[in-house]
Design a protein around this motif. Structure first.
Motif, PDB file in Angstrom:
ATOM      1  N   GLY A 113     -15.550  13.558  32.109  1.00 45.74           N
ATOM      2  CA  GLY A 113     -16.720  13.531  31.400  1.00 45.74           C
ATOM      3  C   GLY A 113     -17.786  13.133  32.252  1.00 45.74           C
ATOM      4  N   LYS A 114     -17.425  12.245  33.103  1.00 42.84           N
ATOM      5  CA  LYS A 114     -18.288  11.633  33.909  1.00 42.84           C
ATOM      6  C   LYS A 114     -19.249  12.787  34.797  1.00 42.84           C
ATOM      7  CE  LYS A 114     -16.136   7.204  34.639  1.00 42.84           C
ATOM      8  NZ  LYS A 114     -15.033   6.478  35.643  1.00 42.84           N
ATOM      9  N   THR A 115     -18.687  13.841  35.147  1.00 39.87           N
ATOM     10  CA  THR A 115     -19.495  15.049  35.660  1.00 39.87           C
ATOM     11  C   THR A 115     -20.607  15.361  34.972  1.00 39.87           C
ATOM     12  OG1 THR A 115     -18.282  16.871  34.770  1.00 39.87           O
ATOM     13  CG2 THR A 115     -17.188  15.844  36.726  1.00 39.87           C
ATOM     14  N   LEU A 116     -20.721  14.814  33.691  1.00 38.13           N
ATOM     15  CA  LEU A 116     -22.044  15.236  32.873  1.00 38.13           C
ATOM     16  C   LEU A 116     -23.055  14.219  33.367  1.00 38.13           C
ATOM     17  CD1 LEU A 116     -20.480  15.758  29.219  1.00 38.13           C
ATOM     18  CD2 LEU A 116     -21.802  17.388  30.519  1.00 38.13           C
ATOM     19  N   ILE A 117     -22.798  13.194  33.989  1.00 35.57           N
ATOM     20  CA  ILE A 117     -23.751  12.357  34.206  1.00 35.57           C
ATOM     21  C   ILE A 117     -25.049  12.922  34.906  1.00 35.57           C
ATOM     22  CG2 ILE A 117     -24.310  10.034  35.287  1.00 35.57           C
ATOM     23  CD1 ILE A 117     -21.652   9.154  34.453  1.00 35.57           C
ATOM     24  N   PRO A 118     -25.035  13.690  35.786  1.00 37.15           N
ATOM     25  CA  PRO A 118     -26.255  14.302  36.388  1.00 37.15           C
ATOM     26  C   PRO A 118     -27.018  14.994  35.409  1.00 37.15           C
ATOM     27  CG  PRO A 118     -24.146  14.785  37.761  1.00 37.15           C
ATOM     28  CD  PRO A 118     -23.778  13.860  36.470  1.00 37.15           C
ATOM     29  N   ILE A 119     -26.477  15.800  34.421  1.00 38.63           N
ATOM     30  CA  ILE A 119     -27.226  16.557  33.502  1.00 38.63           C
ATOM     31  C   ILE A 119     -27.795  15.425  32.667  1.00 38.63           C
ATOM     32  CG2 ILE A 119     -27.026  17.781  31.242  1.00 38.63           C
ATOM     33  CD1 ILE A 119     -24.817  19.314  32.249  1.00 38.63           C
ATOM     34  N   ILE A 120     -27.150  14.217  32.079  1.00 37.37           N
ATOM     35  CA  ILE A 120     -27.734  13.373  31.329  1.00 37.37           C
ATOM     36  C   ILE A 120     -28.857  12.801  32.140  1.00 37.37           C
ATOM     37  CG2 ILE A 120     -27.344  10.981  30.126  1.00 37.37           C
ATOM     38  CD1 ILE A 120     -24.675  11.957  29.453  1.00 37.37           C
ATOM     39  N   ASP A 121     -28.659  12.490  33.256  1.00 41.11           N
ATOM     40  CA  ASP A 121     -30.085  12.155  34.210  1.00 41.11           C
ATOM     41  C   ASP A 121     -31.051  12.950  34.419  1.00 41.11           C
ATOM     42  OD1 ASP A 121     -28.369   9.700  34.658  1.00 41.11           O
ATOM     43  OD2 ASP A 121     -27.943  10.065  36.643  1.00 41.11           O
ATOM     44  N   GLU A 122     -30.849  14.215  34.424  1.00 39.62           N
ATOM     45  CA  GLU A 122     -31.951  15.015  34.476  1.00 39.62           C
ATOM     46  C   GLU A 122     -32.687  14.964  33.228  1.00 39.62           C
ATOM     47  OE1 GLU A 122     -33.461  16.922  36.798  1.00 39.62           O
ATOM     48  OE2 GLU A 122     -32.248  16.421  38.193  1.00 39.62           O
ATOM     49  N   ILE A 123     -32.009  15.058  32.336  1.00 40.44           N
ATOM     50  CA  ILE A 123     -32.686  15.101  30.599  1.00 40.44           C
ATOM     51  C   ILE A 123     -33.420  14.044  30.691  1.00 40.44           C
ATOM     52  CG2 ILE A 123     -32.027  15.246  28.464  1.00 40.44           C
ATOM     53  CD1 ILE A 123     -29.975  17.146  28.932  1.00 40.44           C
ATOM     54  N   ALA A 124     -32.887  12.845  30.991  1.00 37.54           N
ATOM     55  CA  ALA A 124     -33.552  11.690  30.641  1.00 37.54           C
ATOM     56  C   ALA A 124     -34.817  11.430  31.586  1.00 37.54           C
ATOM     57  CB  ALA A 124     -32.649  10.563  30.922  1.00 37.54           C
ATOM     58  N   LYS A 125     -34.636  12.098  32.684  1.00 36.94           N
ATOM     59  CA  LYS A 125     -35.981  11.898  33.575  1.00 36.94           C
ATOM     60  C   LYS A 125     -36.898  12.840  33.110  1.00 36.94           C
ATOM     61  CE  LYS A 125     -35.632  13.973  37.734  1.00 36.94           C
ATOM     62  NZ  LYS A 125     -34.941  14.342  38.975  1.00 36.94           N
ATOM     63  N   TRP A 126     -36.506  14.041  32.640  1.00 37.32           N
ATOM     64  CA  TRP A 126     -37.533  14.926  32.309  1.00 37.32           C
ATOM     65  C   TRP A 126     -38.120  14.517  30.864  1.00 37.32           C
ATOM     66  CZ3 TRP A 126     -39.060  17.914  28.182  1.00 37.32           C
ATOM     67  CH2 TRP A 126     -39.838  19.130  28.390  1.00 37.32           C
TER      68      TRP A 126
END
Lengths: 123, 123
Positions: free
Chosen positions: A95-108
């Motif tokens: 599940g932690k491998t999703l963190i990069p996605i979440i970060d990207e989405i938040a950043k955007w």
DNA sequence: CAGGATCCTTTACGATACTG
DNA sequence: CAGTATCGTAAAGGATCCTG
């Protein structure tokens, strides 16, 4: 010479379209990102904790989303045999491998706000 | 000393939750990623082109999704005054800032397949 | 406490037909 | 060609009540 067939790596081809569909299906719905985000802090949380943390969610949706996430092995569910049962939810390593996605989405999302703001001022 | 109040940068706080909600709202629905992905190649495409490229979409959904994307300035719509009108859609520079997200999501989707496959074999 | 069951509303989506 | 209008279905989501 320039004409050799290329498998595009950074441009959407069939495989990537499928991959995107998979990901979005797994993370579909109004709450999954929010739940994963909350659990991504690493702490074990119980049903009631999540009900409080995840802003407007109700028991039905929370229950259903947790099942989905568990089924896809993004979170784990641990039942402790206390008097009234205690259940702890925790993000898995996978599940932690999703963190990069979440970060990207938040950043955007933040960039988006800035962009809209700038454009409003200019016009 | 270790106890100073920290604004977490890589962990979800209120701002980030909101940002995530914004992004997901903008990219919600079954088709937006697919459309953006198709247009992210940079070429101008017409309505009919997109209808062909975006796999199972119909005119109603395509029309609606294009309007959403245009409203959020992710794509631009150019009307040429030909006999039967020609309309060209194109990704904007701002829309291109979504590409990192799309890439991350595609990457994860592929990883997910591998993960599931491995786990099936082990169990 | 953790969540299932039920009922209801809303939104998303799809197929088809039609228009400037 | 580039859509809009209309109709109908299915899925998502929400409120409330109930149970081990």
């Amino acid at each position: 010479m320039k004409k050799k067939a290329v498998i595009n790596n950074n441009l959407p081809c069939k495989t990537e379209i499928t991959a995107i569909k998979d990901t979005m299906e797994i993370l579909s719905g109004k709450w999954k990102f929010h739940i994963i985000g909350t659990l991504s802090l690493g702490k074990k949380l119980r049903f009631m904790d999540l009900l409080r943390e995840v802003d407007g969610i109700g028991t039905k949706m929370l229950s259903k989303e947790l099942q989905d996430l568990e089924m896809n092995q993004l979170i784990s569910r641990i039942v402790l045999n206390t008097k009234p049962v205690t259940v702890e939810y925790q993000i898995t390593d996978f599940g932690k491998t999703l963190i990069p996605i979440i970060d990207e989405i938040a950043k955007w999302g933040i960039e988006y706000r800035n962009f809209v703001y700038k454009n409003k001022r200019r016009v």
